[in-house]
Design an enzyme around this catalytic site. Structure first.
Site, short mmCIF file in Angstrom:
data_model
loop_
_atom_site.label_atom_id
_atom_site.label_comp_id
_atom_site.label_asym_id
_atom_site.label_seq_id
_atom_site.Cartn_x
_atom_site.Cartn_y
_atom_site.Cartn_z
N ASP A 1 0.82 -1.22 0.00
CA ASP A 1 0.00 0.00 0.00
C ASP A 1 0.84 1.26 0.00
O ASP A 1 0.65 2.16 -0.83
CB ASP A 1 -0.94 0.00 1.21
CG ASP A 1 -2.04 -1.03 1.09
OD1 ASP A 1 -2.17 -1.63 0.02
OD2 ASP A 1 -2.76 -1.25 2.07
N SER B 1 -4.93 -9.53 8.31
CA SER B 1 -4.40 -8.18 8.44
C SER B 1 -3.80 -8.06 9.83
O SER B 1 -4.48 -8.32 10.83
CB SER B 1 -5.52 -7.16 8.24
OG SER B 1 -5.06 -5.85 8.51
#
Length: 419
Positions: free
Chosen positions: A18, A179
């Site tokens: 990201d 996550s």
């Protein structure tokens, strides 16, 4: 061209997919320079090669901050002293790191002359609030950019395609089904199978602790020394705050200490399911509570528990840099002077068992507490105390009133109905 031009942005950078993609995205969409900032808060991730990766993504420079001792001393120990626990289980590991990271983002922005900050938090989570409230509190002139709330990227595949089209190096390891967020205090697990609440977490998911059933068959004793509420020694050895927590993480993990499975209420309104591993923190919180029970009076302990609930809420909600948190810390600190002494705990298959506690400020007196000795406590004094303490109950009984309100006549609400 963006209608609100930005000259230079400081990005909270991890080197993952990201943030690697965010660097070129910021340059393309804002026409700005990008400075990356990486905070070392004890996550244990390898920092080697991170600068090369950041520069290859288009950043002007990478700034790395070693924040481990500051994190332990100025954030984790105050959290422990407060006794704060969010929704009965969560020891606030992610929550407590965000204001520290954001504070240094602001500091770096000042150092490099940036006029904006950026982060990789999504629009569904709590972290966006924590980062941005900290920036607002410390320098509201800085603009905050959150690409996940603006860009068209919606999946890992989108991000990979974006990076490939621009020859941006990205991590080539397989993405975990979970996550995770890790720092010195804990590691969190979300997503994947955990999105179903009727599923037991897979043992392969855990990273800091063994299963209690696979922990050693022999217990291990630890001895923690406190000075005014602050841990200073482990098993008689002086350590820095970071060293002490790190060592307790290892010891606690071996014995399966500190696992918490929680369906929690996010600040943004939804529920989420997470599993946390906080081995060292769980041991410290338990030891601190034991010592407080020895040296603090009942009224102080009870009110401190009230404070702890509010402390957990404001920390979870990103309100670290507020007058209220400072005021609560002042109250908490004022209670910690006598929290000085030594606590011994026995660790055994996921359990923390008290095994001894001593302090020069102990409120425990054997001569008062013993059942046998009479020269320091006249048991007949209890008669008058009980008569006065139970007077409201006596009056209620004499008036032939029910013990609780359950049997009282119900109000007639029909009088208030509209015709």
């Amino acid at each position: 061209m963006n209608p609100n031009p930005v000259k230079k942005v400081v990005l909270a950078y991890s080197g993952g997919l990201d943030t690697s993609v965010i660097v070129p995205w910021l340059k393309e969409n804002y026409g700005c320079q990008v400075v990356c900032f990486t905070a070392d808060v004890g996550q244990g991730e390898e920092l080697d090669g991170l600068e090369e990766k950041a520069l290859a993504s288009g950043a002007e420079q990478l700034v790395v901050g070693d924040l481990k001792e500051e994190f332990a001393a100025d954030y984790l120990f105050p959290l422990m002293r407060s006794g704060a626990v969010y929704e009965r289980k969560y020891l606030l590991g992610t929550s407590v790191a965000r204001p520290l990271i954001a504070k240094h983002l602001v500091d770096v922005a000042h150092q490099v002359g940036a006029d904006a900050l950026a982060h990789g938090a999504t629009g569904k989570g709590n972290d966006q609030v924590r980062f941005e409230l900290t920036a607002m509190a410390l320098d509201p002139r800085l603009r905050v950019i959150a690409p996940w709330r603006e860009w068209e990227i919606r999946s890992r595949e989108d991000a990979l395609a974006y990076a490939a089209a621009r020859n941006i190096p990205v991590p080539n390891t397989l993405k975990s089904i979970y996550s995770r967020d890790r720092n010195l205090w804990h590691i969190s697990h979300e997503g994947g199978p955990l999105e179903e609440t009727w599923v037991e977490p897979d043992e392969d998911m855990f990273q800091l602790s063994v299963s209690p059933q696979n922990a050693p068959d022999q217990p291990e004793y630890v001895q923690i020394t406190f000075d005014s509420g602050t841990p200073t020694q482990l098993n008689g050895q002086k350590m820095t705050p970071y060293q002490l927590i790190k060592q307790l993480n290892i010891i606690g993990g071996v014995h399966g200490i500190g696992r918490a499975d929680l369906v929690e209420s996010r600040l943004v309104g939804m529920k989420s399911h997470g599993v946390y591993e906080t081995p060292g923190g769980t041991i410290l919180v338990a030891a601190h509570r034991e010592l407080e029970s020895l040296v603090l009076d009942r009224a102080t302990i009870q009110y401190k528990d009230v404070i702890a609930l509010k402390y957990a809420e404001i920390l979870y909600d990103g309100l670290w840099f507020t007058p209220l948190r400072e005021a609560l810390d002042a109250f908490i600190d004022s209670t910690q002077g006598p929290v000085t002494g030594v606590v011994r705990l026995k660790l055994y298959k996921g359990n923390i068992i008290p095994a001894g506690c001593k302090s020069p400020f102990s409120l425990y007196r054997e001569d008062f507490a013993t059942f046998g000795q009479e020269d320091v406590y006249d048991q007949s004094d209890a008669v008058g105390f009980i008569h006065l303490y139970g007077l409201p109950l006596k009056v209620r009984a004499l008036n032939e009133l029910p013990i609780s309100g359950l049997n009282m006549p119900k109000p007639d609400y029909s009088r208030f109905k509209r015709d």
